[in-house]
Design a protein around this motif. Structure first.
Motif, mmCIF file in Angstrom:
data_model
loop_
_atom_site.group_PDB
_atom_site.id
_atom_site.type_symbol
_atom_site.label_atom_id
_atom_site.label_comp_id
_atom_site.label_asym_id
_atom_site.label_seq_id
_atom_site.Cartn_x
_atom_site.Cartn_y
_atom_site.Cartn_z
ATOM 1 N N SER A 183 0.808 -1.224 0.000
ATOM 2 C CA SER A 183 0.000 0.000 0.000
ATOM 3 C C SER A 183 0.838 1.268 0.000
ATOM 4 N N GLY A 184 2.047 1.215 0.557
ATOM 5 C CA GLY A 184 2.912 2.391 0.596
ATOM 6 C C GLY A 184 4.304 2.031 0.118
ATOM 7 N N VAL A 211 5.820 7.000 -1.872
ATOM 8 C CA VAL A 211 6.467 7.935 -0.954
ATOM 9 C C VAL A 211 7.827 8.287 -1.551
ATOM 10 N N HIS A 224 6.410 11.412 5.746
ATOM 11 C CA HIS A 224 5.468 10.368 5.336
ATOM 12 C C HIS A 224 6.035 8.969 5.541
ATOM 13 N N GLU A 226 5.804 6.988 7.905
ATOM 14 C CA GLU A 226 4.887 6.034 8.524
ATOM 15 C C GLU A 226 3.997 5.341 7.498
ATOM 16 N N ARG A 227 3.925 5.870 6.280
ATOM 17 C CA ARG A 227 3.110 5.257 5.227
ATOM 18 C C ARG A 227 3.833 4.108 4.525
ATOM 19 N N THR A 229 5.312 0.760 3.570
ATOM 20 C CA THR A 229 5.179 -0.665 3.899
ATOM 21 C C THR A 229 6.130 -1.530 3.081
#
Length: 613
Positions: A183-184, A211, A224, A226-227, A229
């Motif tokens: 997702s990231g 990101v 960003h 934390e986004r 994955t």
């Protein structure tokens, strides 16, 4: 359904979900709709300028969302993009533009001055919607991008990759990472390297969040982070993030490639982070990013293999007669399949040498990678090294002969050799051995000359990207030769250690002395050997160390220090002035920092703290 073009999946998702966030960057966030609108306007403008299929268009944009606008705009115009890093030397960019016959470069106001002379520069901020011919849609056989790799002839060589090859690669990404949280996706790789293609388009062609950061070293400082994955990076960069305890908490999938992957690193990732999947990937630029993958389980033992071929690749281990090597026997790795490029741009001789008929598939060709490997009993491929002078340093592909050719161009150099020094399993550095043009008296064995090294490295930096500039240079009265008069690389001596002041001035302020202690502990060298005007790169450091350096300085001076700050203040003198001006560090804080650095230095040297001075 897999799109037949690199950007087709992006167009489909943007049409259905325009309000979804597409690109996260500290300089801004773009939705799929905004990215769609901006890239469409650029494509219209490019078409009005005559751009279409088969036309290379340069992309010279700094790492912000405009970079994605430029790449997508070029692709939507039917052309192929030529990545031009604004940080690269002007001569290197000029060569790529001239060799590829690129006449138009998309850029920004910030990067305009980096564009090579002789090209038309289209500045993104000035692009307006125009009425003209609609862009010509790409077909699978059209080239999507053109990336230049280091060349054994002393000059880079262009590798054009088709849309169909990119579509096959993205389809395999879907299959291989089906169980992973994608997702990231972190974009940490320069667009001048093909790993960036997988990062960017496995996100944008599948409706995921991208990101965007300057490099892996900048990832911990991203607002960003934390986004994130998923990240694809080189083992040395991952090691640096682990050492600095700076791996994003949400990271779940790590793909390693570009360098040998060690079991010890895989174990650290599983032990010290929340990562659920670690993959080892292998593939040359000529084969479209990756051609083999290995999911390295935490329960396995032994050094990881590079896995098995993707479903769209043909990978062979062949002997000198192009016959399959027996299981366990070494051979050269050959590559064919949907991802294979048709050859090198404007290099028919080299293309014929490296791309040969595939004896197992009539009418098809295969690429001689120059890599040595062997098949295991389990049917996996074990990477063993190179058969030529190509090396990988921090994941970057380097031909030693190209470095040597640029060294030979320096008037201070009589002759030279380049080599890779492997200090630990995860630390490889590019070094040079130089016989100076001016004979040095009373020198036996290798020696150091900080001034001459600085002069040579400065000249190399004007011709080569940073990753191809040797981190250190040792000087010799002559290079070792074999009985037939050729360079004997196996006889190149170990470079001398540095304990004397290499250049610049001695530290004089408390802050300078404290920083010298910190740098010394990180680089495993005496603080007295570090001048206040030396940069980390002058002392054999690299960008991957900046994550740990920023953390240590921040902790010891009780203030926030980022990697970006260390790029702004590259030497101890300027860094110390900034720290003093911004924080007003007290003598007590500095003295504590010095004591902590001294203790750490003693531990590195294997001494007791009391024996350190």
């Amino acid at each position: 359904m897999v799109s037949p073009t690199l950007h087709g999946g992006f167009l489909a998702h943007a049409a259905k979900h325009p309000d979804t966030a597409a690109v996260f960057s500290d300089t801004g966030v773009l939705t799929y709709g905004q990215l769609d609108e901006a890239s469409a306007a650029l494509a219209e403008r490019l078409s009005a300028l005559g751009v279409g299929p088969g036309v290379p268009v340069g992309v010279c944009v700094e790492r912000k969302p405009d970079l994605l606008v430029a790449i997508l705009g070029v692709l939507r115009a039917g052309a192929c993009y030529l990545p031009l890093d604004p940080q690269y030397p002007a001569s290197h960019l000029a060569f790529m533009v001239a060799d590829s016959e690129t006449h138009l470069v998309v850029t920004t106001q910030a990067s305009r001055d980096a564009c090579p002379d002789g090209c038309t520069a289209l500045v993104l901020e000035d692009v307006e919607t125009v009425v003209g011919p609609s862009p010509v849609a790409s077909v699978p056989d059209d080239s999507a991008y053109l990336i230049y790799t280091s060349g054994s002839t002393g000059v880079p060589k262009g590798v054009p990759i088709r849309h169909s090859s990119c579509g096959a690669m993205l389809g395999e990404v879907d299959r291989i990472f089906a169980d992973c949280d994608m997702s990231g996706i972190a974009a940490v790789t320069s667009v001048c390297f093909d790993l960036s293609v997988m990062e960017i388009f496995s996100a944008l062609s599948r409706g995921r969040a991208l990101v965007l950061v300057d490099s892996a070293a900048h990832l911990p400082e991203s607002s960003h982070a934390e986004r994130v994955t998923y990240v694809s990076t080189v083992p040395s960069a991952m090691t640096s993030l682990l050492d600095a305890q700076a791996v994003p908490a949400g990271l779940r999938t790590v793909v390693l490639g570009g360098e040998p992957v060690r079991r010890s690193l895989v174990d650290r990732i599983y032990r010290e982070t929340n990562v659920a999947f670690v993959f080892n990937g292998y593939g040359p630029t000529e084969g479209t990013v990756f051609c083999t993958f290995k999911l390295v389980s935490p329960d396995e033992s032994g050094e990881p293999s590079i896995g098995t071929p993707s479903l769209t690749a043909r990978v062979y281990v062949l002997d000198e007669e192009l016959r399959p090597a027996a299981v366990g026997e070494p051979g050269e790795l050959y590559l064919g399949g949907d991802g294979l490029t048709w050859g090198y741009l404007n290099r028919p001789g080299l293309t014929a040498e490296r791309f040969v008929p595939d004896p197992q598939v009539a009418g098809e060709r295969m690429y001689r990678t120059g890599d040595v490997a062997r098949l295991t009993e389990a049917g996996e491929i074990e990477f063993m090294g190179r058969s030529d002078l190509q090396v990988k340093v921090r994941g970057k592909r380097i031909e030693l002969e190209e470095v040597e050719a640029r060294l030979a161009d320096c008037p201070e150099v009589q002759t030279a050799a380049a080599a890779v020094l492997e200090q630990t399993a995860d630390t490889r550095t590019l070094i040079a051995y130089v016989v100076p043009a001016v004979e040095a008296s009373d020198q036996s064995g290798p020696w150091l000359d900080a001034h001459l090294q600085a002069v040579i490295r400065k000249k190399l930096s004007a011709k080569l990207p940073d990753y191809m500039v040797p981190e250190s240079i040792a000087f010799l009265s002559e290079l070792p030769l074999s009985p037939v008069g050729k360079l004997d690389r196996t006889a190149l001596p170990s470079p001398p250690s540095v304990e004397a002041m290499p250049s610049g001035d001695y530290a004089t302020t408390d802050t300078e002395r404290a920083l010298a202690e910190i740098w010394g502990a990180l680089l495993d060298r005496s603080p007295q050997s570090i001048g206040t005007r030396d940069t980390l790169y002058d002392l054999g450091g690299n960008s991957l160390l900046l994550v740990r350096l920023a953390k240590r300085i921040g902790q010891r001076f009780s203030r926030k220090v980022g990697v970006a700050d260390l790029f702004r203040f590259r030497d101890i003198s300027s860094l110390a002035k900034w720290l003093d001006d911004e924080s007003g560090s007290s003598p007590e804080v500095i003295e504590q920092a010095r004591r902590r650095a001294s203790i750490k230095r003693s531990m590195v040297r294997g001494q007791s703290p009391s024996s350190s001075t």
